[in-house]
Design a protein around this motif. Structure first.
Motif, PDB file in Angstrom:
ATOM      1  N   ILE A 303       0.879  -1.120  -0.073  1.00 53.67           N
ATOM      2  CA  ILE A 303      -0.001  -0.107  -0.065  1.00 53.67           C
ATOM      3  C   ILE A 303       0.862   1.170   0.058  1.00 53.67           C
ATOM      4  O   ILE A 303       1.931   1.250   0.914  1.00 53.67           O
ATOM      5  CB  ILE A 303      -0.856   0.016   1.425  1.00 53.67           C
ATOM      6  N   LYS A 309      -3.488  12.743  -4.182  1.00 56.85           N
ATOM      7  CA  LYS A 309      -4.368  11.763  -4.769  1.00 56.85           C
ATOM      8  C   LYS A 309      -3.553  11.308  -6.042  1.00 56.85           C
ATOM      9  O   LYS A 309      -3.012  11.873  -6.902  1.00 56.85           O
ATOM     10  CB  LYS A 309      -5.761  12.248  -5.393  1.00 56.85           C
ATOM     11  N   PRO A 310      -3.314   9.980  -6.067  1.00 55.40           N
ATOM     12  CA  PRO A 310      -2.639   9.184  -7.103  1.00 55.40           C
ATOM     13  C   PRO A 310      -3.279   9.456  -8.423  1.00 55.40           C
ATOM     14  O   PRO A 310      -4.583   9.406  -8.310  1.00 55.40           O
ATOM     15  CB  PRO A 310      -2.228   7.841  -6.834  1.00 55.40           C
ATOM     16  N   ASP A 312      -3.119   7.225 -11.116  1.00 56.68           N
ATOM     17  CA  ASP A 312      -2.939   5.900 -11.778  1.00 56.68           C
ATOM     18  C   ASP A 312      -4.389   5.317 -11.645  1.00 56.68           C
ATOM     19  O   ASP A 312      -5.181   5.080 -10.487  1.00 56.68           O
ATOM     20  CB  ASP A 312      -2.186   4.968 -11.062  1.00 56.68           C
ATOM     21  N   ALA A 315      -5.492   2.102 -10.026  1.00 58.60           N
ATOM     22  CA  ALA A 315      -5.338   1.642  -8.804  1.00 58.60           C
ATOM     23  C   ALA A 315      -6.452   1.925  -7.859  1.00 58.60           C
ATOM     24  O   ALA A 315      -7.594   2.549  -8.255  1.00 58.60           O
ATOM     25  CB  ALA A 315      -4.211   2.499  -8.121  1.00 58.60           C
ATOM     26  N   ASN A 316      -6.536   1.223  -6.811  1.00 59.25           N
ATOM     27  CA  ASN A 316      -7.762   1.243  -5.769  1.00 59.25           C
ATOM     28  C   ASN A 316      -7.167   2.518  -4.892  1.00 59.25           C
ATOM     29  O   ASN A 316      -6.207   2.432  -4.279  1.00 59.25           O
ATOM     30  CB  ASN A 316      -7.940   0.199  -4.696  1.00 59.25           C
ATOM     31  N   VAL A 317      -8.055   3.649  -4.916  1.00 56.46           N
ATOM     32  CA  VAL A 317      -7.857   4.945  -4.098  1.00 56.46           C
ATOM     33  C   VAL A 317      -8.688   5.189  -3.026  1.00 56.46           C
ATOM     34  O   VAL A 317      -9.897   5.504  -3.287  1.00 56.46           O
ATOM     35  CB  VAL A 317      -7.365   6.041  -5.055  1.00 56.46           C
ATOM     36  N   GLU A 319      -9.177   8.183   0.545  1.00 58.61           N
ATOM     37  CA  GLU A 319      -8.766   9.187   1.061  1.00 58.61           C
ATOM     38  C   GLU A 319      -8.802   9.089   2.636  1.00 58.61           C
ATOM     39  O   GLU A 319      -9.783   8.211   3.249  1.00 58.61           O
ATOM     40  CB  GLU A 319      -9.298  10.551   0.643  1.00 58.61           C
ATOM     41  N   TRP A 366      -3.552   9.876   0.901  1.00 63.29           N
ATOM     42  CA  TRP A 366      -4.424   8.963   0.022  1.00 63.29           C
ATOM     43  C   TRP A 366      -3.396   7.577  -0.015  1.00 63.29           C
ATOM     44  O   TRP A 366      -2.314   7.617   0.347  1.00 63.29           O
ATOM     45  CB  TRP A 366      -4.176   9.521  -1.176  1.00 63.29           C
ATOM     46  N   SER A 368      -3.192   3.799  -1.751  1.00 58.16           N
ATOM     47  CA  SER A 368      -3.507   3.381  -3.051  1.00 58.16           C
ATOM     48  C   SER A 368      -2.946   1.837  -3.036  1.00 58.16           C
ATOM     49  O   SER A 368      -1.849   1.650  -2.453  1.00 58.16           O
ATOM     50  CB  SER A 368      -3.184   4.206  -4.143  1.00 58.16           C
TER      51      SER A 368
END
Length: 379
Positions: A303, A309-310, A312, A315-317, A319, A366, A368
């Motif tokens: 992780i 905030k990424p 990509d 990806a699962n993101v 906050e 964040w 991710s």
């Protein structure tokens, strides 16, 4: 299928359908009164394998070792060694030797006399005993300590004497019951590698009992995870860590984050998991089915934690807020509280001395992770 982790050596007879196990526990149960220490357990171990039994206290691992050594008999089931049923065979007639955590050295004897004791009991000729003892002393690098007594040795040296005495009779199997438990952390780590080298040089089958996960992961070719007298999973260290078979195994070995939810959608080996106000896209779905409750297990090092905030899109993101930080030198561990209250642990390698955008307590951050970074568990 992608390889899981590094391979210590090219040795994997368990993946050969024609290979015959060397040690077999066949539907073994052991009861002590009303207490069931081992419950209908079946397990196969191969010749020249370094095999670890890993579990918490009371899980049955030492009982298995004692039954193989002959100190206890199964209530039901069979234990086979090289095709021979061991039931009724006394400990001193079994081709196994056991090394205890206490070492059990004779305090009044020298190092060489301790190593020679079992050989003398077997009636080996004196010249052969001297040659074998010399060979063992050289093997464990204690030639210059041959005339010393145990109280004149360090803990690590006493451990090596006990090991030399255990292998001097050249048993088919060496049983090690928490063999490194009495050593300090640094010496224990050094001795783990010495044991691995010794096992390969001797070509013996080693069966070690331990509650230390790192010890089992370092030394063993395969690990059996035990709980309440039953086998939860048998696999290589990398497979146990990267592809645990259940929530129990994932939680027992190393650190892990569990996201509980329901499989909302399943398509071409990929799942969309909904739960606790967030959605996770996962690749390693196992035998999950649409609509079933599952857990997505992911290790902290998989992780990422960032202040922005990424970008990509794969990806699962999510906050969250930095809840706690632990600086460990080589890495930093972040505890991030998500909107639903769950605290996620993420670890970041400190590759440079100075961080570009250091995160601090109570910062918004964040987390991710990629869909293939974790595994979906159904039990």
């Amino acid at each position: 299928m992608k390889s899981l982790g590094s391979i210590r050596r090219s040795f994997a007879p368990w993946s050969d359908p024609d290979a015959k196990p060397y040690i077999v526990f066949e539907n073994v149960t052991k009861r002590f009164g009303d207490f069931t220490a081992v419950n209908n357990l079946s397990l196969s171990i191969f010749e020249r394998e370094f095999f670890a039994l890993l579990g918490a206290s009371g899980c049955g691992k030492s009982t298995l070792l004692r039954m193989l050594a002959g100190f206890d008999e199964p209530t039901s089931g069979r234990i086979l060694l090289d095709g021979q049923d061991l039931r009724g065979i006394p400990p001193y007639r079994r081709p196994v030797n056991m090394m205890f955590q206490s070492y059990a050295l004779f305090p009044h004897m020298t190092v060489e006399a301790n190593i020679a004791f079992g050989l003398k009991q077997d009636g080996m000729p004196k010249p052969e005993i001297e040659a074998r003892v010399g060979e063992m002393l050289k093997l464990v690098k204690l030639e210059q300590f041959a005339r010393r007594k145990p109280h004149q040795l360090s803990g690590g040296q006493r451990q090596r004497v006990a090991l030399a005495r255990s292998v001097a009779k050249r048993p088919k199997v060496l049983l090690l019951d928490e063999p490194l438990g009495a050593l300090d952390k640094k010496l224990r780590e050094e001795t783990q590698f010495e044991l691995m080298d010794l096992q390969q040089n001797l070509g013996l089958t080693f069966l070690v009992v331990t509650h230390d996960q790192e010890e089992a992961m370092t030394m063993a070719d395969r690990i059996a995870i035990l709980d309440k007298g039953e086998v939860m999973q048998v696999a290589t260290p990398a497979e146990v860590y990267e592809a645990p078979s259940s929530r129990f195994v994932a939680s027992f070995v190393g650190n892990v984050n569990m996201f509980e939810g329901t499989v909302a959608e399943l398509d071409a080996g990929r799942a969309r998991i909904a739960g606790n106000g967030m959605t996770i896209h996962a690749d390693n779905v196992g035998n999950a089915t649409a609509g079933s409750p599952v857990a997505f297990a992911i290790r902290p090092e998989k992780i990422k934690v960032t202040s922005r905030k990424p970008e990509d899109g794969k990806a699962n993101v999510v906050e969250g807020e930095i809840y706690d930080i632990a600086y460990l030198g080589d890495m930093t561990v972040y505890h991030v509280r998500l909107p639903d209250g769950q605290v996620v642990k993420a670890s970041s390698l400190n590759a440079s001395r100075v961080a570009d955008n250091p995160l601090s307590w109570n910062d918004r951050a964040w987390i991710s992770f990629l869909p293939d970074a974790g595994v979906v568990l159904t039990r």
